[in-house]
Design a protein around this motif. Structure first.
Motif, PDB file in Angstrom:
ATOM      1  N   VAL A  40     -34.476 -12.576   8.842  1.00 26.57           N
ATOM      2  CA  VAL A  40     -34.634 -12.340   7.409  1.00 26.57           C
ATOM      3  C   VAL A  40     -33.647 -13.264   6.714  1.00 26.57           C
ATOM      4  O   VAL A  40     -32.439 -13.066   6.779  1.00 26.57           O
ATOM      5  N   TYR A  41     -34.172 -14.296   6.057  1.00 29.53           N
ATOM      6  CA  TYR A  41     -33.352 -15.299   5.407  1.00 29.53           C
ATOM      7  C   TYR A  41     -33.117 -14.938   3.951  1.00 29.53           C
ATOM      8  O   TYR A  41     -34.024 -14.426   3.286  1.00 29.53           O
ATOM      9  N   PRO A  42     -31.927 -15.221   3.387  1.00 29.01           N
ATOM     10  CA  PRO A  42     -31.757 -15.055   1.943  1.00 29.01           C
ATOM     11  C   PRO A  42     -32.581 -16.096   1.203  1.00 29.01           C
ATOM     12  O   PRO A  42     -32.697 -17.236   1.644  1.00 29.01           O
ATOM     13  N   TYR A  43     -33.187 -15.695   0.111  1.00 30.30           N
ATOM     14  CA  TYR A  43     -34.027 -16.600  -0.671  1.00 30.30           C
ATOM     15  C   TYR A  43     -33.255 -17.019  -1.913  1.00 30.30           C
ATOM     16  O   TYR A  43     -32.796 -16.173  -2.679  1.00 30.30           O
ATOM     17  N   PRO A  44     -33.089 -18.336  -2.138  1.00 32.97           N
ATOM     18  CA  PRO A  44     -32.334 -18.782  -3.319  1.00 32.97           C
ATOM     19  C   PRO A  44     -33.167 -18.629  -4.587  1.00 32.97           C
ATOM     20  O   PRO A  44     -34.060 -19.415  -4.848  1.00 32.97           O
ATOM     21  N   ALA A  45     -32.864 -17.597  -5.366  1.00 32.75           N
ATOM     22  CA  ALA A  45     -33.594 -17.349  -6.608  1.00 32.75           C
ATOM     23  C   ALA A  45     -32.597 -17.265  -7.752  1.00 32.75           C
ATOM     24  O   ALA A  45     -31.468 -16.793  -7.585  1.00 32.75           O
ATOM     25  N   LYS A  46     -33.008 -17.720  -8.915  1.00 34.37           N
ATOM     26  CA  LYS A  46     -32.134 -17.642 -10.088  1.00 34.37           C
ATOM     27  C   LYS A  46     -32.051 -16.210 -10.599  1.00 34.37           C
ATOM     28  O   LYS A  46     -30.986 -15.728 -10.945  1.00 34.37           O
ATOM     29  N   ALA A  52     -30.823  -2.240  -6.918  1.00 38.49           N
ATOM     30  CA  ALA A  52     -29.390  -2.412  -6.673  1.00 38.49           C
ATOM     31  C   ALA A  52     -29.102  -2.399  -5.179  1.00 38.49           C
ATOM     32  O   ALA A  52     -29.635  -1.591  -4.430  1.00 38.49           O
ATOM     33  N   GLY A  53     -28.262  -3.323  -4.738  1.00 40.68           N
ATOM     34  CA  GLY A  53     -27.876  -3.413  -3.340  1.00 40.68           C
ATOM     35  C   GLY A  53     -28.781  -4.307  -2.505  1.00 40.68           C
ATOM     36  O   GLY A  53     -28.492  -4.553  -1.346  1.00 40.68           O
ATOM     37  N   LEU A  54     -29.887  -4.780  -3.064  1.00 47.39           N
ATOM     38  CA  LEU A  54     -30.804  -5.654  -2.339  1.00 47.39           C
ATOM     39  C   LEU A  54     -30.856  -7.008  -3.021  1.00 47.39           C
ATOM     40  O   LEU A  54     -30.453  -7.157  -4.167  1.00 47.39           O
ATOM     41  N   GLN A  55     -31.336  -7.993  -2.315  1.00 52.95           N
ATOM     42  CA  GLN A  55     -31.474  -9.330  -2.873  1.00 52.95           C
ATOM     43  C   GLN A  55     -32.783  -9.927  -2.387  1.00 52.95           C
ATOM     44  O   GLN A  55     -33.379  -9.436  -1.436  1.00 52.95           O
ATOM     45  N   PRO A  56     -33.244 -11.001  -3.046  1.00 48.33           N
ATOM     46  CA  PRO A  56     -34.492 -11.632  -2.570  1.00 48.33           C
ATOM     47  C   PRO A  56     -34.284 -12.239  -1.181  1.00 48.33           C
ATOM     48  O   PRO A  56     -33.305 -12.938  -0.937  1.00 48.33           O
ATOM     49  N   VAL A  57     -35.199 -11.938  -0.291  1.00 50.81           N
ATOM     50  CA  VAL A  57     -35.149 -12.466   1.077  1.00 50.81           C
ATOM     51  C   VAL A  57     -36.526 -12.981   1.458  1.00 50.81           C
ATOM     52  O   VAL A  57     -37.529 -12.631   0.835  1.00 50.81           O
ATOM     53  N   MET A  58     -36.557 -13.843   2.468  1.00 51.13           N
ATOM     54  CA  MET A  58     -37.814 -14.339   3.003  1.00 51.13           C
ATOM     55  C   MET A  58     -37.936 -13.811   4.426  1.00 51.13           C
ATOM     56  O   MET A  58     -37.122 -14.133   5.288  1.00 51.13           O
ATOM     57  N   ALA A  59     -38.958 -12.988   4.650  1.00 53.86           N
ATOM     58  CA  ALA A  59     -39.195 -12.414   5.965  1.00 53.86           C
ATOM     59  C   ALA A  59     -40.635 -12.675   6.350  1.00 53.86           C
ATOM     60  O   ALA A  59     -41.548 -12.272   5.638  1.00 53.86           O
ATOM     61  N   ASN A  60     -40.833 -13.357   7.466  1.00 52.04           N
ATOM     62  CA  ASN A  60     -42.173 -13.677   7.973  1.00 52.04           C
ATOM     63  C   ASN A  60     -43.009 -14.417   6.947  1.00 52.04           C
ATOM     64  O   ASN A  60     -44.203 -14.184   6.824  1.00 52.04           O
ATOM     65  N   GLY A  61     -42.391 -15.292   6.160  1.00 46.36           N
ATOM     66  CA  GLY A  61     -43.122 -16.099   5.197  1.00 46.36           C
ATOM     67  C   GLY A  61     -43.376 -15.417   3.873  1.00 46.36           C
ATOM     68  O   GLY A  61     -44.028 -15.987   3.010  1.00 46.36           O
ATOM     69  N   GLU A  62     -42.882 -14.221   3.665  1.00 50.15           N
ATOM     70  CA  GLU A  62     -43.072 -13.497   2.417  1.00 50.15           C
ATOM     71  C   GLU A  62     -41.733 -13.320   1.731  1.00 50.15           C
ATOM     72  O   GLU A  62     -40.717 -13.098   2.370  1.00 50.15           O
ATOM     73  N   ILE A  63     -41.753 -13.392   0.405  1.00 49.13           N
ATOM     74  CA  ILE A  63     -40.548 -13.164  -0.378  1.00 49.13           C
ATOM     75  C   ILE A  63     -40.564 -11.710  -0.814  1.00 49.13           C
ATOM     76  O   ILE A  63     -41.523 -11.248  -1.436  1.00 49.13           O
ATOM     77  N   CYS A  64     -39.509 -10.980  -0.464  1.00 45.96           N
ATOM     78  CA  CYS A  64     -39.430  -9.569  -0.829  1.00 45.96           C
ATOM     79  C   CYS A  64     -37.964  -9.203  -1.021  1.00 45.96           C
ATOM     80  O   CYS A  64     -37.085 -10.051  -0.931  1.00 45.96           O
ATOM     81  N   GLN A  72     -27.749 -18.361   6.590  1.00 46.81           N
ATOM     82  CA  GLN A  72     -28.238 -19.556   5.905  1.00 46.81           C
ATOM     83  C   GLN A  72     -29.612 -19.309   5.324  1.00 46.81           C
ATOM     84  O   GLN A  72     -30.308 -18.404   5.750  1.00 46.81           O
ATOM     85  N   THR A  73     -30.001 -20.137   4.362  1.00 48.35           N
ATOM     86  CA  THR A  73     -31.331 -20.011   3.792  1.00 48.35           C
ATOM     87  C   THR A  73     -32.349 -20.643   4.726  1.00 48.35           C
ATOM     88  O   THR A  73     -32.012 -21.449   5.586  1.00 48.35           O
ATOM     89  N   TYR A  74     -33.598 -20.290   4.522  1.00 49.24           N
ATOM     90  CA  TYR A  74     -34.673 -20.810   5.361  1.00 49.24           C
ATOM     91  C   TYR A  74     -34.801 -22.316   5.189  1.00 49.24           C
ATOM     92  O   TYR A  74     -35.102 -23.029   6.120  1.00 49.24           O
ATOM     93  N   TYR A  75     -34.552 -22.804   3.988  1.00 51.61           N
ATOM     94  CA  TYR A  75     -34.733 -24.221   3.696  1.00 51.61           C
ATOM     95  C   TYR A  75     -33.638 -25.068   4.314  1.00 51.61           C
ATOM     96  O   TYR A  75     -33.829 -26.242   4.545  1.00 51.61           O
ATOM     97  N   ASN A  76     -32.490 -24.479   4.608  1.00 48.37           N
ATOM     98  CA  ASN A  76     -31.387 -25.229   5.211  1.00 48.37           C
ATOM     99  C   ASN A  76     -31.237 -24.927   6.692  1.00 48.37           C
ATOM    100  O   ASN A  76     -30.219 -25.238   7.276  1.00 48.37           O
ATOM    101  N   ALA A  77     -32.240 -24.283   7.278  1.00 48.27           N
ATOM    102  CA  ALA A  77     -32.153 -23.941   8.689  1.00 48.27           C
ATOM    103  C   ALA A  77     -32.099 -25.219   9.523  1.00 48.27           C
ATOM    104  O   ALA A  77     -32.750 -26.209   9.199  1.00 48.27           O
ATOM    105  N   PRO A  78     -31.301 -25.207  10.597  1.00 39.80           N
ATOM    106  CA  PRO A  78     -31.230 -26.412  11.413  1.00 39.80           C
ATOM    107  C   PRO A  78     -32.571 -26.690  12.074  1.00 39.80           C
ATOM    108  O   PRO A  78     -33.214 -25.793  12.585  1.00 39.80           O
ATOM    109  N   GLY A  79     -32.968 -27.918  12.021  1.00 34.54           N
ATOM    110  CA  GLY A  79     -34.253 -28.288  12.594  1.00 34.54           C
ATOM    111  C   GLY A  79     -34.092 -29.378  13.621  1.00 34.54           C
ATOM    112  O   GLY A  79     -33.014 -29.625  14.152  1.00 34.54           O
ATOM    113  N   GLY A  80     -35.153 -30.045  13.874  1.00 33.70           N
ATOM    114  CA  GLY A  80     -35.136 -31.136  14.839  1.00 33.70           C
ATOM    115  C   GLY A  80     -34.511 -32.382  14.243  1.00 33.70           C
ATOM    116  O   GLY A  80     -33.966 -32.392  13.141  1.00 33.70           O
ATOM    117  N   LYS A  81     -34.592 -33.462  14.984  1.00 37.59           N
ATOM    118  CA  LYS A  81     -34.027 -34.712  14.523  1.00 37.59           C
ATOM    119  C   LYS A  81     -34.839 -35.268  13.369  1.00 37.59           C
ATOM    120  O   LYS A  81     -36.044 -35.090  13.297  1.00 37.59           O
TER     121      LYS A  81
END
Length: 108
Positions: A40-46, A52-64, A72-81
């Motif tokens: 469950v990745y944190p989702y960068p939202a404005k 209260a107590g929850l934040q936007p997250v991305m789980a299995n391709g859905e924002i909830c 780390q965020t999903y967009y900054n996840a370490p990837g391949g070369k």
């Protein structure tokens, strides 16, 4: 009478086998993660419209709304070369040329 009995027996056999045939049709997961180990990745939202107590997250391709279990965020996840694009050398192909008074086409 025999036809009626045969029809009833065939109907009971068909209804009795239906739950057994449908037993393996349930969703058991995607097989890429262990049970209970979904990322469950944190989702960068404005804006934060979550309770209260929850934040936007991305789980299995859905924002909830929820609590992330990864730092780390999903967009900054370490990837391949990453590879630089190589410059493509364009070759000059011969062009069709049809001079006046000459039969046919000449490629130069």
């Amino acid at each position: 009478m025999i036809f009626r009995t045969a029809t009833l027996v065939a109907g009971f056999l068909a209804l009795g086998a239906a739950p057994a045939l449908a037993w393996g049709d349930m969703y058991t997961g995607d097989g890429t993660t262990k049970a209970g180990q979904n990322l469950v990745y944190p989702y960068p939202a404005k804006e934060n419209y979550c309770p209260a107590g929850l934040q936007p997250v991305m789980a299995n391709g859905e924002i909830c709304s929820g609590k992330p279990n990864v730092g780390q965020t999903y967009y900054n996840a370490p990837g391949g070369k990453t590879y630089k694009k190589k410059a493509v050398r364009r070759t000059q192909y011969p062009r069709a040329y049809a001079p006046a008074g000459v039969k046919g086409v000449i490629y130069k």
